[in-house]
Design an enzyme around this catalytic site. Structure first.
Site, PDB file in Angstrom:
ATOM      1  N   GLY A  94       0.837  -1.195   0.000  1.00  0.00           N
ATOM      2  CA  GLY A  94       0.000   0.000   0.000  1.00  0.00           C
ATOM      3  C   GLY A  94       0.866   1.236   0.000  1.00  0.00           C
ATOM      4  O   GLY A  94       2.102   1.175  -0.035  1.00  0.00           O
ATOM      5  N   GLN A  95       0.208   2.393   0.036  1.00  0.00           N
ATOM      6  CA  GLN A  95       0.945   3.645   0.052  1.00  0.00           C
ATOM      7  C   GLN A  95       0.156   4.691   0.821  1.00  0.00           C
ATOM      8  O   GLN A  95      -1.058   4.594   0.979  1.00  0.00           O
ATOM      9  CB  GLN A  95       1.220   4.143  -1.368  1.00  0.00           C
ATOM     10  CG  GLN A  95      -0.023   4.543  -2.160  1.00  0.00           C
ATOM     11  CD  GLN A  95       0.329   4.952  -3.567  1.00  0.00           C
ATOM     12  OE1 GLN A  95       1.045   4.244  -4.270  1.00  0.00           O
ATOM     13  NE2 GLN A  95      -0.173   6.091  -3.987  1.00  0.00           N
ATOM     14  N   GLY A  96       0.884   5.682   1.326  1.00  0.00           N
ATOM     15  CA  GLY A  96       0.273   6.780   2.063  1.00  0.00           C
ATOM     16  C   GLY A  96       0.959   8.079   1.716  1.00  0.00           C
ATOM     17  O   GLY A  96       1.778   8.151   0.796  1.00  0.00           O
TER      18      GLY A  96
ATOM     19  N   VAL B 247       4.556   1.125   1.352  1.00  0.00           N
ATOM     20  CA  VAL B 247       4.746  -0.006   2.262  1.00  0.00           C
ATOM     21  C   VAL B 247       4.948  -1.282   1.437  1.00  0.00           C
ATOM     22  O   VAL B 247       4.174  -1.554   0.509  1.00  0.00           O
ATOM     23  CB  VAL B 247       3.536  -0.178   3.206  1.00  0.00           C
ATOM     24  CG1 VAL B 247       3.778  -1.331   4.181  1.00  0.00           C
ATOM     25  CG2 VAL B 247       3.269   1.108   3.960  1.00  0.00           C
TER      26      VAL B 247
ATOM     27  N   LYS C  25       7.925   0.274   5.606  1.00  0.00           N
ATOM     28  CA  LYS C  25       7.481   1.563   5.071  1.00  0.00           C
ATOM     29  C   LYS C  25       8.710   2.397   4.732  1.00  0.00           C
ATOM     30  O   LYS C  25       9.488   2.769   5.614  1.00  0.00           O
ATOM     31  CB  LYS C  25       6.604   2.297   6.083  1.00  0.00           C
ATOM     32  CG  LYS C  25       6.080   3.622   5.541  1.00  0.00           C
ATOM     33  CD  LYS C  25       5.045   4.239   6.458  1.00  0.00           C
ATOM     34  CE  LYS C  25       4.449   5.482   5.827  1.00  0.00           C
ATOM     35  NZ  LYS C  25       3.410   6.099   6.673  1.00  0.00           N
TER      36      LYS C  25
ATOM     37  N   ASP D 119      -3.945  10.947  12.687  1.00  0.00           N
ATOM     38  CA  ASP D 119      -4.343  10.364  11.402  1.00  0.00           C
ATOM     39  C   ASP D 119      -5.089   9.044  11.614  1.00  0.00           C
ATOM     40  O   ASP D 119      -4.821   8.050  10.947  1.00  0.00           O
ATOM     41  CB  ASP D 119      -3.116  10.147  10.510  1.00  0.00           C
ATOM     42  CG  ASP D 119      -3.470  10.153   9.023  1.00  0.00           C
ATOM     43  OD1 ASP D 119      -4.591  10.600   8.686  1.00  0.00           O
ATOM     44  OD2 ASP D 119      -2.649   9.713   8.199  1.00  0.00           O
TER      45      ASP D 119
END
Length: 620
Positions: free
Chosen positions: A318-320, A325, A339, A438
């Protein structure tokens, strides 16, 4: 006799140097460089990064992992797997560029890194499937130009044309980009670009001849030049005459030159020692800062270790807003989530302080930090692996017309308990208070038993436990979950109650099985879920939530709704602390009072709404 002997010796030395220079032009001073066992030797038009520019047009770096090549001076370094005898280069999928193209399809920086150098009289770099885009600040063109890409954050627009255009239009420049095969401007105005392509490098015969004589291939005003210009036989005699004259003059200044060289060497050595000491001192200061925290619970890894444990970042989870990640594996076989931070700032003290604080957290509902990497600008965090991923995918399911909860109301209640306990620990159980800023379904991970763990502390703020109100220069968080006081101080001070608000918004989505803001709702009253559900609760109507199969489910759903509405009260002082939230969740639904209606107005129906995984602002 001593001066005459010195003169003859100096003269012979000059002649030897001249003769050596001519020999180098004939024999070439750029032997092939061995890259690795797969690539083998590289030679002109490619050169090792440290070699002089006369040895090749395109520098190659073979120092670690996959070799890399730089197509434009000062440009992006692309990884590749082979170079053929005909100068075909097999590029590999550039993961970083690929991710940028997928996440931000119209990114000027990505286009610049991906663009190929324009053809010159020296050489040409081409791909099998090429695309020419026109990067323009002007947006008024004839119908021959089609808008391929634009963005509000990008000052430029990119256009394509179905006809041949010999030169860019006014206020435009041409950009050559590799694309996927099968793209057609007539049915796909937006180009499908690729970060995986094969290059063909073609070098002119003039440049090869220039290189064989030891010259540097250059182009001025669209014309080829070889610098220094290859000398004819007459020039050799001129060199000899100049060498003799130089010998006479050199005899007179020899002593002065030696003296100056000694002085410059001394000064250079002193300067080098100064900068070496400064850099070494900076590194020592950082290591001392790190040691002040004492032994950390998390292990420290090198960037090479990170690449090995992720198999060169092979599987992306995934990504943020702060990084991507990847799935990894430690030497002992344990699976981890790595990450890799894509934004590094400061001298690293803030990063180390954050790692030190989080590594000392120990709670069943906080994801464990197993290690970190801090190597120059390379920074990464290694967490325990959560096999069931994030909570987000279990509560948002647009493809399911029934929108039933996959987990069931009992599981949702237990998950809400776990998250509340984790936040209570961060706010009150640590030596230092940690405000997460968050909290959202995307940042709640589920283990093999679907127990929740709070993750992603990229926006967290660490403060003293005595502080009730914290100072912040800018808002931080994700659209849809940010407490009102975080982006407007007139609502109150920023505190642990800001996390309570985010928790309440997330709890509302868990109960509703949908995003709080749904612009596709048929009725305007249903766009903002908290207001819609509050009205039903206030009128004592059926909540109309999916997946309720028993009276127990009905009680659990009503409890989650009431707790969520208490948590999202506009005034922070009206919100419960996480300790009180836990007590409310543990108590009976009959003991809960219906809170006042949050008086923030419902959002107007708009064409788009922020995705829960995209961070709005993130300033430490």
């Amino acid at each position: 006799m001593a001066p005459i002997t010195l003169f003859i010796s100096f003269l012979l030395t000059n002649l030897a140097v001249l003769h050596s220079a001519e020999e180098q032009r004939i024999n070439k001073s750029c032997p092939p460089y061995f890259c690795n066992d797969v690539i083998g030797n590289i030679s002109f038009p490619f050169r090792y990064e440290e070699q002089s520019r006369e040895c090749g047009l395109y520098p190659v770096d073979c120092s670690e992992g996959f070799p890399r090549i730089q197509l434009k001076e000062g440009g992006y370094w692309h990884e590749f797997t082979s170079i053929s005898e005909s100068n075909n280069i097999s590029m590999i999928i550039n993961k970083e560029l690929k991710q940028r193209l997928e996440s931000i399809p119209c990114d000027d920086e990505s286009f610049e890194d991906l663009s190929l150098p324009s053809p010159t009289p020296i050489s040409n770099v081409s791909t099998t499937h090429n695309l020419t885009l026109f990067k323009c600040s002007n947006t008024t063109f004839s119908t021959d130009f089609k808008l391929a890409c634009s963005s509000t954050s990008n000052p430029y627009n990119y256009y394509t044309s179905s006809m041949y255009v010999p030169s860019p239009p006014p206020d435009c420049s041409a950009v050559w980009l590799p694309r996927l095969p099968g793209w057609n401007i007539s049915n796909q105005p937006h180009p499908i670009l690729t970060a995986n392509f094969t290059l063909q490098v073609t070098v002119s015969e003039q440049c090869y001849e220039c290189y064989s004589r030891g010259g540097l291939c250059q182009a001025y005003g669209g014309e080829f030049t070889c610098s220094p210009t290859p000398k004819e036989g007459g020039h050799l005699r001129l060199k000899l005459a100049l060498g003799l004259a130089g010998g006479v003059v050199g005899l007179l200044v020899l002593v002065l030159v030696v003296a100056l060289c000694c002085l410059m060497r001394k000064l250079s050595t002193s300067r080098s020692i100064f900068f070496w000491k400064k850099k070494n001192q900076s590194r020592k200061n950082l290591e001392a800062f790190l040691s002040n925290y004492g032994p950390l619970q998390a292990n420290r890894y090198s960037y090479l270790d990170v690449k090995k444990m992720t198999n060169s970042f092979e599987e992306k989870l995934g990504q943020g807003g702060y990084g991507d990640v990847y799935k990894g594996k430690l030497k002992g076989g344990s699976l981890v989530a790595v990450k890799v931070l894509n934004r590094s700032k400061g001298n690293g003290e803030d990063f180390i302080a954050e790692v030190a604080a989080i590594s000392r957290t120990s709670h069943v509902n906080i994801v464990s930090l197993l290690g970190f990497c801090f190597e120059g600008s390379k920074r990464a965090l290694i967490y325990e692996f959560m096999p069931n991923g994030s909570l987000e995918k279990f509560i948002f399911d647009a493809n399911n017309p029934q929108k039933d909860h996959h987990l069931g109301w009992e599981a949702l209640e237990q998950i809400s308990f776990g998250i509340a306990r984790g936040l209570e620990y961060l706010h009150r159980g640590c030596n230092t208070r940690i405000l997460h800023f968050d909290i959202k379904p995307h940042n709640i991970l589920l283990d093999e038993n679907f127990s929740p763990k709070i993750s992603d502390f990229g926006l967290a703020k660490i403060c003293d436990r005595k502080e009730s109100i914290v100072s912040m220069l800018y808002a931080r968080g994700t659209a849809g979950y940010i407490a009102p006081e975080v982006f407007c101080r007139s609502f109150g001070g920023v505190s642990h109650k800001s996390d309570v608000y985010s928790y309440g918004m997330m709890l509302s989505e868990m109960a509703g099985g949908r995003r709080n803001i749904n612009v596709e709702a048929e009725k305007t009253s249903e766009i903002y879920f908290p207001h819609w559900i509050y009205k039903r609760l206030d009128l004592d109507e059926e909540l109309g939530l999916h997946g309720i199969k028993s009276e127990e489910d009905k009680a659990r759903a009503r409890k989650l709704i009431i707790v969520s509405l208490w948590c999202i009260q506009t005034d922070p002082s009206n919100r419960p602390a996480m300790k009180e939230v836990i007590e409310m969740l543990e108590g009976s639904v009959e003991s809960l009072k219906i809170p006042p209606k949050p008086y923030l107005s419902s959002p107007a129906k708009s064409p788009a709404v922020a995705d829960s995984s995209s961070t709005l602002v993130s300033i430490h």
